[in-house]
Design a protein around this motif. Structure first.
Motif, short mmCIF file in Angstrom:
data_model
loop_
_atom_site.label_atom_id
_atom_site.label_comp_id
_atom_site.label_asym_id
_atom_site.label_seq_id
_atom_site.Cartn_x
_atom_site.Cartn_y
_atom_site.Cartn_z
N GLU A 120 0.74 -1.23 -0.10
CA GLU A 120 -0.08 0.04 -0.13
C GLU A 120 1.05 1.17 0.01
O GLU A 120 0.64 2.18 -0.65
CB GLU A 120 -0.91 0.18 1.11
N GLY A 123 1.62 2.31 -3.42
CA GLY A 123 0.50 2.59 -4.00
C GLY A 123 -0.68 1.75 -4.54
O GLY A 123 -1.44 2.09 -5.23
N ALA A 124 -0.72 0.33 -4.13
CA ALA A 124 -1.50 -0.52 -4.26
C ALA A 124 -2.89 -0.30 -3.41
O ALA A 124 -2.91 0.32 -2.55
CB ALA A 124 -0.92 -1.92 -3.77
N ILE A 125 -3.99 -0.65 -4.10
CA ILE A 125 -5.22 -0.49 -3.79
C ILE A 125 -5.97 -1.80 -3.45
O ILE A 125 -6.06 -2.54 -4.40
CB ILE A 125 -6.13 0.34 -4.53
N PHE A 126 -6.15 -2.14 -2.16
CA PHE A 126 -6.72 -3.39 -2.16
C PHE A 126 -8.28 -3.36 -1.94
O PHE A 126 -8.83 -2.61 -1.46
CB PHE A 126 -6.24 -4.09 -0.70
N GLN A 127 -8.62 -4.27 -2.65
CA GLN A 127 -10.13 -4.43 -2.74
C GLN A 127 -11.06 -5.02 -1.54
O GLN A 127 -12.06 -4.94 -1.26
CB GLN A 127 -10.59 -4.90 -4.11
N THR D 93 -15.09 3.05 -4.76
CA THR D 93 -14.40 3.41 -3.62
C THR D 93 -13.29 2.76 -3.38
O THR D 93 -12.95 1.64 -3.92
CB THR D 93 -15.50 3.03 -2.37
N ALA D 94 -12.37 3.16 -2.49
CA ALA D 94 -10.96 2.46 -1.98
C ALA D 94 -10.60 2.99 -0.65
O ALA D 94 -10.84 4.10 -0.13
CB ALA D 94 -10.06 2.70 -3.08
N ASN D 95 -10.29 1.94 0.01
CA ASN D 95 -9.40 2.28 1.11
C ASN D 95 -7.84 1.97 1.00
O ASN D 95 -7.52 0.93 0.45
CB ASN D 95 -9.88 1.32 2.03
N TYR D 96 -7.05 3.18 1.00
CA TYR D 96 -5.77 3.17 0.59
C TYR D 96 -5.01 3.45 1.80
O TYR D 96 -5.54 3.89 3.04
CB TYR D 96 -5.53 3.75 -0.83
N SER D 97 -3.64 3.61 1.41
CA SER D 97 -2.61 3.91 2.94
C SER D 97 -3.14 5.13 3.36
O SER D 97 -2.86 5.55 4.65
CB SER D 97 -1.37 3.76 2.34
N ILE D 136 -8.74 7.41 -8.75
CA ILE D 136 -8.15 7.00 -7.45
C ILE D 136 -6.90 6.06 -7.49
O ILE D 136 -6.14 6.50 -6.65
CB ILE D 136 -9.49 5.74 -6.98
N HIS D 137 -6.39 5.61 -8.51
CA HIS D 137 -5.16 4.94 -8.72
C HIS D 137 -4.23 6.20 -8.90
O HIS D 137 -3.19 5.97 -8.47
CB HIS D 137 -5.08 4.05 -9.86
N ALA D 140 -3.54 6.81 -5.14
CA ALA D 140 -2.90 5.97 -4.41
C ALA D 140 -1.33 6.09 -5.01
O ALA D 140 -0.45 5.95 -4.05
CB ALA D 140 -3.30 4.75 -4.85
N SER D 143 0.69 8.38 -2.57
CA SER D 143 0.30 8.29 -1.52
C SER D 143 1.13 8.94 -0.23
O SER D 143 0.87 8.83 0.85
CB SER D 143 0.27 6.82 -1.14
#
Lengths: 458, 458, 458, 458
Positions: A120, A123-127, D93-97, D136-137, D140, D143
């Motif tokens: 993360e 730059g990774a986005i986990f789903q 949607t995304a939950n990122y760092s 979103i990417h 990220a 970040s």
């Protein structure tokens, strides 16, 4: 707790219905969700269908029977509830720069959180919240490598338990962690190869068991044939899960070369020697988990076996709401003794294990109400005292009856006239593999690397 | 084939959830539809909920747990498919000039069509195609009489099999035909009385078995208590159904005073005497129908019993579409032998009956593929050669394997090395009731009144 | 409130899809349930499909398109909620001794309860609480007569409003009560005859309007052709419903020879003469009910017409839960004025009627918030002061704003600067039928036979 | 084609139901899917609910009304069908760092594919096929920056059309691309701020229109208040979409300061000057799209306006299967002329545009069958000859009637006696914005930057 299945047919026949049936045979390994992924032959994109519930509810057999795909993987699992539930249903799929990938995973990766935080920050986005998604992100971050090399590179960074069915494009890949925690077998029927968590899933599609996938092995199946490569990690010893034999696997499966049915009968037989019950009029099993061990116990002891407790065969098919009335009736909803058999009799009741102890307590109380003179409990495995970190969803220590109570207190709590467990040595010798190949962590607390989760270097 | 259940509580507690649970315990008697009827305490109108499928799909437990009714009846059945299906789901209810009535029926009224034609010529409009609706119309055409008198008058005109749970307003009435074809029991838990097709449904709600409802008896339960009256019809002899013991009832039920489990073990024991198989290495049962008889067979013969054929415990909970692939795989979907047990062995396989013969044929073929040396079939009942007119949906003669083929031809067809049935006398003596009290029509062709349907005088 | 539709094709084409489309065009006459009945050509039994909700939810077009039936009837209605709902969905069907019958009914039979009590005392069992079932039971009690004779005999006993589409076997029968309360038309397209509540349903299937079914007429359509017979009841005068023109019928329908659109424009035109609003800057209609009258009003008055209030075109398609927040927002959910048009302006707002008055009050308040200087309300019909017993579900007197309040109090309540209604004479002359042919009971209180329900002699 | 809505309330009231209602008011902007995202106040994780179909089907109002969230965004859209449909439903949607982010997007990012390929080569895994996920990417991959800075940095890399409602944690952010393609407004009701694609969605929740979000503006709303920042991209000119006024926006909305209703009336008025039809007896509109322009046309020309074509008000609410019979009936299912108005008359029929031409052809044919003497078509916009790359899903050139055919051929094809379009200058002057601020690309082919998609530097 989960089951995986995969199929590849090189002559172009569609394998989707076989994957459906394979999952159906593995239903006991996970009843909360199911999914299948396949590669559409033209587009190169991975497709998947997923749903909550039993296989026949989660997936549409007719729809699958009408599609064509010569490679596919599937998954059944116990999944967390909640609004984000479906995102966590396997197979986990992705289309990334080097093509498509789908992963079905049985096990638990113990260093997943460390890897996730590292990715993360890049730059990774986990789903999802599954540990399995880690594998795909590790691959995407090696996107300069060919997919199979990226997969090998990802696997070598993992700690813990993983038996995988993977699709890379339309190649089918099976992989088993270097410690061999969870079972995984290779099967074949004519031009079609299969991988499955248990051999009973090969039987249902008419395939033969070729062999177990070896610990640390990656098997790659494509149009060119089948090849085997190694995960470049050295395991100090093996950890084949003893609980698969005791409870989890189906009795008609063969795990790491051993018949689960025969292991269970042997467990019962050895239990009759170490914990005999000569005064019992009847030996019976707690259905269905204790039935085979009870047959073994009665046979070796020369005592009379009866199927004295009837399990409602619709339990499990139907969901009874836990209303106040239902809670008051308790285990009666599921189990019912044959009154004429137990009235006035002394019984030895064999079961595979005791978890919370509430089912045992209620069943013993019910048997006594039907007139049993004495009730002896015999457990065909050692006391479960430790949580499993390798894919079986044991309770925490506070909930495990045997972790909190000594055996005599537990006997009094469940209301038995006597209570005896099988010893670890008897368990290990019943399985018949070398003792150093068997994981008994939930009984002994002896974890891989002392239970430490080492994180990962990228 | 159907199951009925009724409950009445005089202290005002709601019984709807108990009826739901009772039906759940009787699920094996009918899996295509379910319904519950009750009397709303204020309005006097009868209400009902009905649906297709298993109890937990057809009915909404939570909805029922939230309603109040101190009397209710319920029903599970095999129902005809088609657009008018739901109209045929029991209980059949009506609000007529003398109040409300609801009827749940197990059995088959053999003179129903004659009565129906007579009533229609007098202006009656039938809503369903069930024989049960006849009872309600007979009552409505006696609408000058009080409801209970009208019910008695209706019942005395009927021929054939009926075990009934009836609501007249909020009175609970149980009735069993004068010949006693189908079982019906009375139970009690504190202030609540129950009627049920089988005693296992009393167990699930924590009630005790008081006694069987007698052939020709009507039991009326209301605020004033419980009373018994007679249907004014004289039966020349009784016809308690032998097939309930052989196959239909649950093993934990007691039917007309006899434990179904013990009868089944005795059937197996007597079969081992009349049709021994001394060369068999293993005795096993076709699961689940043959399991208990197999235990009895092995025990009396002193041979080794093994649960050598595993039944997928999700079969029945899930519907597998009969696609081409599934038909090719056949019985593998449901049953799987333990290869290590059967390979190279001589087996005696015990089952309760043979209907079409296709399942036996496929199972034997599968056992042989797993390496069995010889396969002997032992059937713990006589050959079924005649249709049942009294409520069990046997096939027509053209479909019954034993009606078309002599036993040796049947043996060759199913591919067994030997095939033997139990004799009728052994069946009758295993049950333990007087021979003249038992209906063996499906084995012997000996029907009530020679099978004649006499019509009715009104 | 309901709509009926029927079709018969003598060359054997299936008419089920046309009945579906006809109901779709009549959807405004009933949105709570829908049903279709037809005669299976071989069996002679009547079949039906029924469901709750809009036509496309209640019925399965694809299923119907795949069936064959050369005669069928259908029904849409506002139906009572509750567990017994589906039993009350039309068509009401029965298979009785003389064959099958299905009835779709628009109207209200005022002597239904008296007939029902009489029939129940003779043994009849009613399944629904609809007045329509009375017709079928009356027929069944004349079961010695041929079905058509039995139907005529049943109809002659009825009082009140009924426009019927009936299937007798596969004959299609249309019948309209002798007073002509509800509309009913006959249409034709090549070999297919149609009956429908409104002519707009003929348009949708490409049929031409042949003529209205006459009050007291029965039209019978079968393979032999079409014939007309009379209900043997003499009506002293006709009672064609004025409210169909004011509100209920679709504007593209022609009812008893009069274009609904043109009647509504004339209502607006006459209203502009009797209740002018010369100071208004803009004339607008309350959408959609007041739009046509507003165009007529503006045209005859030579004033500027604007569609100044926008109706969310998804309202009605979607159900918004009446939560606290939604109630606070009120009519905003449905209607929104064009601010730039109304700010600082004097408006004449035309609507068809005022029922409770709450919508008018909220709409006026909303228009004022958007800056209107003055708001005048003009209603294109007389005040509704009396309930309808002939099939339109008006509110009771306590709920009808105009029954409780004089017009000036009502004006103040809804917050208008002025409020005027159309007179009864203007209403009658706008319709253009002889005054003695029009029912104005909801405006005048003048009911058939003085409102008396005479019971019935059998 | 899509609609976005967002709400933030600083006093802690839950805004979820308002977002539901806002989407309901924007339903015309997208009917295939809907979604809402919010930040759970404690956890910091973004939650969302999404579904296929209309708002009331896709989302559960009651569930939302029971949750608490003081900031939320929502989205309606036309979405691609297929098994992966739900993955493409907004908000993305995304939950990122750096926390959670949710994006609802109206428009089309023209350089999305270039950005996506770049990001994938750096290890990104895209879950959907929407251009929106790009945003979103991009965030990220920045970040290390605070979320708002990362968003600004992402937006400056985008080309094309985007009107966004974004949640960063529980901050609400609105952003509109520097060219101003799609509308976006800011509203307020007491302590609650709203952003919406159209002002009609402010009206439904009782909010006032504060102002348009300016092209190139980012508005940030949080506990600290509201602030405005700029996207650091310079636009050479503006491109406010003309088609919003012609067809897409609701008439009760105000877009970039102009009333849509008034623009449409002006379009009709100018059309009557440039393309008069003095011999017409009646001017009518094709419902509902042509109604307002027709009122404007008739008013300016001093001709008689009639609502002569009735649109079934259930069309759109219900899905009619396109069976053979339905195709044969054609536009009759939706539209029905008032026969008495059109028979023998010469009609001017006004519509907003012609796309394929099939609806016009069928409608004209239907009007002629009802007896119209002559039918003149007047279109209140220029011919659509070019695809839209900025968020309106026009057809490809091969399908656009006006791109393939010259106007006289098109007139003959649709069967009109005359056909005239509005000129581009009249369109632009009707809207009333400076000509250089209006995008007319679908009429003129003049795209931003000559239509070039420039890729992106990271």
């Amino acid at each position: 707790m989960a089951g995986v299945f995969g199929a590849f047919c090189k002559n172009g026949h569609s394998v989707l219905e076989d994957v459906y049936l394979g999952l159906y045979a593995l239903q006991h390994r996970g009843q909360e969700s199911a999914g299948i992924a396949w590669n559409s032959n033209e587009g190169g994109e991975v497709n998947s269908v997923k749903g909550m519930g039993l296989v026949h509810i989660a997936l549409d057999q007719k729809y699958l029977a009408g599609l064509r795909a010569n490679s596919a993987i599937g998954h059944v699992r116990y999944s967390a509830a909640g609004p984000s539930g479906l995102a966590n249903v396997h197979p986990i799929t992705a289309n990334y720069s080097m093509g498509s990938v789908a992963v079905a995973h049985n096990g638990n990766i113990t260093n997943a959180m460390g890897i996730r935080h590292m990715l993360e920050s890049r730059g990774a986005i986990f789903q999802s919240t599954t540990d399995t998604e880690t594998i795909i992100h590790l691959m995407a971050h090696q996107s300069h490598k060919p997919p199979l090399d990226a997969l090998v590179d990802a696997l070598r960074r993992l700690k813990g338990a993983y038996s995988l069915a993977v699709l890379l494009g339309n190649r089918l890949v099976a992989a088993r962690d270097p410690w061999g925690f969870r079972p995984l077998v290779l099967g074949r029927r004519e031009d079609t190869f299969y991988v499955a968590s248990e051999s009973c899933a090969l039987d249902i599609v008419g395939a033969s068991l070729v062999r177990d996938v070896k610990p640390g092995e990656i098997i790659v199946i494509d149009e060119a044939g089948i090849k085997s490569i190694r995960i470049p990690v050295e395991a100090s010893r093996l950890y084949s899960c003893a609980f698969e034999y005791v409870y989890f696997a189906r009795p008609d499966s063969v795990v790491d070369g051993k018949s689960v049915y025969e292991v269970r009968k042997t467990l019962g037989c050895k239990l009759s020697a170490s914990a005999p019950c000569p005064t019992a009029d009847i030996v019976t099993g707690m259905p269905d988990s204790g039935t085979i061990a009870a047959i073994g116990y009665a046979g070796c002891a020369g005592q009379r076996y009866e199927a004295a407790i009837v399990r409602n065969r619709f339990v499990g098919r139907t969901f009874i709401q836990p209303t106040q009335r239902v809670r008051a009736l308790g285990v009666k909803i599921k189990l019912n003794p044959i009154k004429k058999l137990v009235a006035g009799k002394e019984l030895a009741v064999v079961d595979d294990s005791i978890v919370r102890g509430t089912t045992a307590e209620r069943a013993i109380s019910m048997i006594r109400q039907d007139g049993a003179a004495r009730v002896h409990i015999r457990i065909a495995s050692p006391p479960v005292r430790f949580p499993c970190y390798y894919g079986i969803d044991m309770l925490s220590c506070e909930e495990l009856a045997a972790a909190k109570l000594d055996i005599d207190t537990l006997r009094a709590t469940v209301g038995a006239d006597s209570l005896h467990y099988l010893g670890i040595e008897d368990l290990v010798s019943s399985i018949g593999l070398p003792p150093s190949d068997i994981c008994t962590a939930c009984f002994s607390g002896e974890y891989l690397d002392g239970g430490e989760d080492n994180g990962v270097d990228l």
